[in-house]
Design an enzyme around this catalytic site. Structure first.
Site, PDB file in Angstrom:
ATOM      1  N   HIS A   6       0.833  -1.204   0.000  1.00 36.72           N
ATOM      2  CA  HIS A   6       0.000   0.000   0.000  1.00 36.72           C
ATOM      3  C   HIS A   6       0.869   1.256   0.000  1.00 36.72           C
ATOM      4  CE1 HIS A   6      -2.747   2.869   2.338  1.00 36.72           C
ATOM      5  NE2 HIS A   6      -3.403   2.603   1.231  1.00 36.72           N
ATOM      6  N   ARG A   7       0.791   2.023  -1.087  1.00 34.11           N
ATOM      7  CA  ARG A   7       1.659   3.197  -1.300  1.00 34.11           C
ATOM      8  C   ARG A   7       3.125   2.791  -1.263  1.00 34.11           C
ATOM      9  NH1 ARG A   7      -1.577   7.249   2.942  1.00 34.11           N
ATOM     10  NH2 ARG A   7      -3.641   6.439   2.415  1.00 34.11           N
ATOM     11  N   GLU A  33       0.341  -0.786  -4.702  1.00 30.46           N
ATOM     12  CA  GLU A  33      -0.703   0.230  -4.871  1.00 30.46           C
ATOM     13  C   GLU A  33      -0.067   1.610  -4.804  1.00 30.46           C
ATOM     14  OE1 GLU A  33      -3.832   3.058  -3.263  1.00 30.46           O
ATOM     15  OE2 GLU A  33      -1.896   2.484  -2.410  1.00 30.46           O
ATOM     16  N   ASP A  35      -0.994   6.120  -5.706  1.00 29.41           N
ATOM     17  CA  ASP A  35      -2.030   7.136  -5.901  1.00 29.41           C
ATOM     18  C   ASP A  35      -1.560   8.188  -6.893  1.00 29.41           C
ATOM     19  OD1 ASP A  35      -3.810   6.324  -3.506  1.00 29.41           O
ATOM     20  OD2 ASP A  35      -1.830   6.571  -2.604  1.00 29.41           O
ATOM     21  N   HIS A  48      -0.559  10.871  -2.307  1.00 29.18           N
ATOM     22  CA  HIS A  48      -1.897  10.482  -1.849  1.00 29.18           C
ATOM     23  C   HIS A  48      -2.854  11.657  -1.701  1.00 29.18           C
ATOM     24  CE1 HIS A  48      -5.075   9.488   1.077  1.00 29.18           C
ATOM     25  NE2 HIS A  48      -5.079   8.321   0.450  1.00 29.18           N
ATOM     26  N   GLU A 108      -4.429   4.116  -8.180  1.00 29.43           N
ATOM     27  CA  GLU A 108      -5.668   4.772  -7.751  1.00 29.43           C
ATOM     28  C   GLU A 108      -5.749   6.165  -8.353  1.00 29.43           C
ATOM     29  OE1 GLU A 108      -8.073   6.467  -3.877  1.00 29.43           O
ATOM     30  OE2 GLU A 108      -6.532   4.940  -3.537  1.00 29.43           O
ATOM     31  N   LYS A 110      -7.024   9.619  -8.139  1.00 34.18           N
ATOM     32  CA  LYS A 110      -7.511  10.417  -7.012  1.00 34.18           C
ATOM     33  C   LYS A 110      -8.342  11.607  -7.495  1.00 34.18           C
ATOM     34  CE  LYS A 110      -6.395   9.829  -3.276  1.00 34.18           C
ATOM     35  NZ  LYS A 110      -7.014   9.023  -2.185  1.00 34.18           N
ATOM     36  N   ASP A 228       0.496  -1.820   4.515  1.00 34.17           N
ATOM     37  CA  ASP A 228       1.691  -0.981   4.636  1.00 34.17           C
ATOM     38  C   ASP A 228       2.924  -1.825   4.946  1.00 34.17           C
ATOM     39  OD1 ASP A 228      -0.014   1.224   4.359  1.00 34.17           O
ATOM     40  OD2 ASP A 228      -0.191   1.531   6.519  1.00 34.17           O
TER      41      ASP A 228
END
Length: 238
Positions: A6-7, A33, A35, A48, A108, A110, A228
């Site tokens: 995640h990120r 992942e 953003d 993000h 993602e 945004k 994370d």
């Protein structure tokens, strides 16, 4: 159970930086992942928040700054002085980092706060330029944008992000032609999520950092988790 960083590996590196993505790229996990927002001069950049305030030493909206102005900010100093030289990466830089690697990339979009005209098309164009449509998932809380993605680029998988415990998530996903459900954990472990998984829906659940929640997500039939701490989940599942 598939594991998505995640990120990037954001538990041990500053989120959405090349340091976090390099760490994730070195792990035998399933995906990463990230953003994407659009800079003031129209470049897809990986961060993000709508503003740079939380994760950098700057202040202001991403959409109000050129990519050169964004590159002057430290994207790692809030995490640790060790990462002061980390910058906000462009999407192109992240795609270059993962070129030739097996990891799936969940991008993602945004656009759920600001519409970012043209961002969707630029991201699709980059995915096609790199020839990685089969490795990419485009997700968003902006379901109008997701519907447009599927119309314009049917070859790219889409994931419908949502935080609520929706009774009709599968029907909503079907209306916008989304391929997968990307819910917060509470939906996945409640009856609607369990039923969706039992009926064959693809559930990728965010953000799962505790082992007991990861096991719970697997038990209810989720296909993947966003975490994370991909290294911890790797030890748990692999």
């Amino acid at each position: 159970m598939e594991i998505f960083a995640h990120r990037g590996a954001s538990g041990s590196r500053p989120e959405n930086t090349l340091a976090a993505f390099r760490e994730a790229a070195g792990l035998p996990i399933d995906g990463v992942e990230l953003d994407v927002h659009l800079s003031g001069d129209g470049v897809p950049v990986v961060i993000h928040d709508e503003t740079v305030d939380r994760t950098t030493d700057g202040s202001g909206y991403v959409k109000a700054m050129t990519v050169d102005e964004l590159k002057q900010l430290s994207a790692g100093c809030r995490f640790s002085d060790e990462y002061y030289d980390e910058r906000i990466p462009t999407l192109r830089e992240v795609l270059e980092l993962f070129r030739g690697k097996p990891h799936r990339l969940n991008i993602e979009l945004k656009s759920d706060v600001f519409p970012y005209p043209g961002m969707r098309q630029k991201v699709i164009a980059l995915v096609r330029e790199f020839g990685i449509a089969d490795q990419v998932i485009l997700s968003s809380f902006d379901h109008v944008t997701l519907e447009a993605v599927k119309r314009e680029a049917p070859e790219i998988e889409t994931g419908m992000l949502f935080v609520e415990i929706l009774a009709d998530a599968r029907a909503t996903a079907a209306r916008i032609s989304a391929d997968a459900l990307h819910p917060a954990l509470p939906y996945a472990v409640r009856e609607p999520g369990r039923q969706a998984a039992a009926e064959g829906a693809v559930l990728r659940v965010y953000t799962v950092n505790e082992p007991e929640y990861a096991v719970m997500a697997r038990e209810v039939g989720a296909q993947a988790i966003f975490t994370d701490y991909p290294d911890r989940m790797l030890k748990l599942f692999k």
